[in-house]
Structure formats: structure tokens, C-alpha cells
Design an enzyme around this catalytic site. Sequence first.
Site, mmCIF file in Angstrom:
data_model
loop_
_atom_site.group_PDB
_atom_site.id
_atom_site.type_symbol
_atom_site.label_atom_id
_atom_site.label_comp_id
_atom_site.label_asym_id
_atom_site.label_seq_id
_atom_site.Cartn_x
_atom_site.Cartn_y
_atom_site.Cartn_z
ATOM 1 C CB CYS A 129 -0.882 0.042 1.273
ATOM 2 S SG CYS A 129 -1.818 -1.535 1.339
ATOM 3 C CE LYS A 195 -7.669 -1.619 4.629
ATOM 4 N NZ LYS A 195 -7.179 -1.343 3.344
ATOM 5 C CE LYS A 249 -11.265 -2.930 4.344
ATOM 6 N NZ LYS A 249 -10.472 -2.560 3.224
HETATM 7 C C1 PBG Z 1 -6.758 -1.449 -0.342
HETATM 8 C C2 PBG Z 1 -8.220 -2.067 0.095
HETATM 9 C C3 PBG Z 1 -8.246 -3.417 0.697
HETATM 10 C C4 PBG Z 1 -9.702 -3.479 0.817
HETATM 11 C C5 PBG Z 1 -10.413 -2.091 0.559
HETATM 12 N N1 PBG Z 1 -9.354 -1.318 0.201
HETATM 13 C C6 PBG Z 1 -7.389 -4.536 0.689
HETATM 14 C C7 PBG Z 1 -6.320 -4.490 1.754
HETATM 15 O O1 PBG Z 1 -6.181 -3.785 2.636
HETATM 16 O O2 PBG Z 1 -5.575 -5.317 1.739
HETATM 17 C C8 PBG Z 1 -10.564 -4.642 1.346
HETATM 18 C C9 PBG Z 1 -11.773 -5.023 1.043
HETATM 19 C C10 PBG Z 1 -12.699 -6.056 1.206
HETATM 20 O O3 PBG Z 1 -11.923 -7.153 1.892
HETATM 21 O O4 PBG Z 1 -13.735 -6.059 0.774
HETATM 22 N N2 PBG Z 1 -5.931 -1.060 0.593
#
Ligand code: PBG
Length: 324
Positions: A129, A195, A249
Site C-alpha cells: 500500500c 482498519k 473495517k
Molecule cells: C486497499 C483495500 C483493501 C480493501 C479495501 N481497500 C485490501 C487491503 O487492505 O488489503 C479490502 C476490502 C474487502 O476485503 O472487501 N488497501
Amino acid sequence: MNVRPRINRWTESRRDLIFSSSIKSSLVQPHFVVEGDGVDKEISSMPGIKRQSVDILLKTIRSDMEIGITSHMLFAVIDSHQKDGKATIASSDKMHLQDAVRRLKEEYGDKIVIMTDVCLCTATDHGHCGIIDHDHRISNDATIDELCKIALSHAKAGADYVSASDMMDGRINSIRQALEQNGYTSTGIMSYSVKYASAFYGPFRDAADSSPEFGDRNSHQMDYRSGYEEAILESMEDQNEGADILMIKPAIAYLDVVRKVKDKVYRPVAVYNVSGEYSMIMNSFDGKSRDSVIIEILNSFKRAGADVIVSYHSRDILSRNLLG
Ligand code: PBG
């Protein structure tokens, strides 16, 4: 200016999404957008969800709008030959995602709420990321520079909310300043504030082709063993830096956190009912019992305090009018 409370009031569709108490108006449908023409490809780990090129996406969203889904979250899926170490392609105004945003805004104007994912992971060749420095660590501030470029490009295309999902420290402040300095004073920021580094993102990483090539995301996404203090700290920080919506999340395993955060913050709270949660339900239940389980879960998000619910179930549930 860091906080512009008018951003969430800017259009009727934003007000309905954020301030209505109904589950129906809180729902946001995610989409995976690929380059090309006529692409409409099932994602094996996420039954019913597809990768679509812009032409097909426009048709999907037209039928979504007809059944009352007015809020849409777009993720760019990028061909591996276009990826590099800095996610350069992600901030290109010519990219298919920006094209999709422009065309949707042309067609629906203020009637649609478009959210775009702002992160480097779908566009970096290593799948991380952020920008990787010489000792394989993610460089916070170098990453923020790239995030600002991506956010600006999405704002220019017409996104209602740029959704920062990267978890770098201080990025909301920088994105807000970048938007202000470039005149995008009505573009909102939805921050993935809380998150967790979660195994529930597995199916998404297949869908978005964004798995890290080495290592993991534990140095930036939150440790699921961390307590409420950390969640509240992250949310308050993003609130102060100028986020218009604060997200938590995943959703189902963290509803206690949603309630704790909701009780402390002054900005709207979103939950992301993530891919692994979706697949779990889709693979475990069928027919009427599946519908009942989904509706029960959506109600639990509301009860926990979610103003906005990002869920892959949105279309299925609204297309059959199951929320009344
Ligand atoms: C991008 C991102 C992710 C998700 C949303 N934006 C993946 C991650 O962080 O690896 C996950 C969404 C989902 O699992 O539905 N960084």
C-alpha cells in the site's frame, strides 16, 4: 480549512446516504473496474461480484440506480504490465477508473455519490500500500505524496468522496490540504480510520490483484489485538485532520469497536462489510435463510451505529426489495 461540514450536505444524494436513518439509503455498492471493452468477469472467490470494464460498469450502475442504489465505491484493477514501484498509473487522469468517474458524473451529476479507493496497492508491482524504502519498509511520507496525487486525480474526475484505505499516518491532513489548494472544496474524504490487518480481506485481494508479494500489512493496518483506545485515537485523529466520514473495517467482527467509536466522534461513521465476510455468508447459506442472515447483519450494523454501510450484498438485497 480542515473541516468543512457542508461537504456532507452538498447534494441531496450525499445527505440521503449519510443522514437518513434507513438501512436502504445507507448502502454503498462496491465495483471492480478493469481496462478494456465488454469485460464482465466473475470473481471466483466472491459469488455474484464481477470485474467489469467501463462500458459494462455503466450498464450495471444504470440498473443499480433504477433499484435505488445511488452510492457506489469504485476500485481500479490494473494490468500487471502497468504496475510499478510507485503506483504511477494510479494518478493518471487517463486511467480507466478516472474515465468511469467522469462518465458517471456526466450521466448522473448530483444524483449519484461516487467514492473512489485511494491506495497504492492495486497499482504497485510489489502489491504493498506504499512506497518501499531500501530496507523493505513502507515509507510513510513518500507514500503520502503519491496518495495526494491519486486523490487529486479522482477529485478532478468528479469523485464525491476520495476514500483513503492505506493507513499511513497523517494522510488525511495532507489530502485535505491538497484538495483545498487545488480548489476541490466540495470533495469529501472518507477515511478508513480504523482498519485492522485482517484475514477477511483475502477474496478482495484476489479480485483486485493486490496481494503483497512479500511480507504483510501489519506495520500500517491495525493489530486486531489492540484495544478501543487505539481505535478511538485513530478516528479522532482523522476527524481532526478533516475526514468527512470515518470508517471501521471489517464490520461483523468489530461491531463493538463501531459502537465505541460512534459514541466518541462527531463525524458520520461507516462500516465496510468486507469480502471475506461476504464470501462466508454466500458460501454458507442459500435462498431464504441467506436473505434472513444478511438482513439480520445489516440491522446489526445500524444498531452498532453505522451511518454508511459499504456491502457487496447491497444489490442483491435491494433488487428484491427485501428491506421494504
Ligand atoms: C486497499 C483495500 C483493501 C480493501 C479495501 N481497500 C485490501 C487491503 O487492505 O488489503 C479490502 C476490502 C474487502 O476485503 O472487501 N488497501
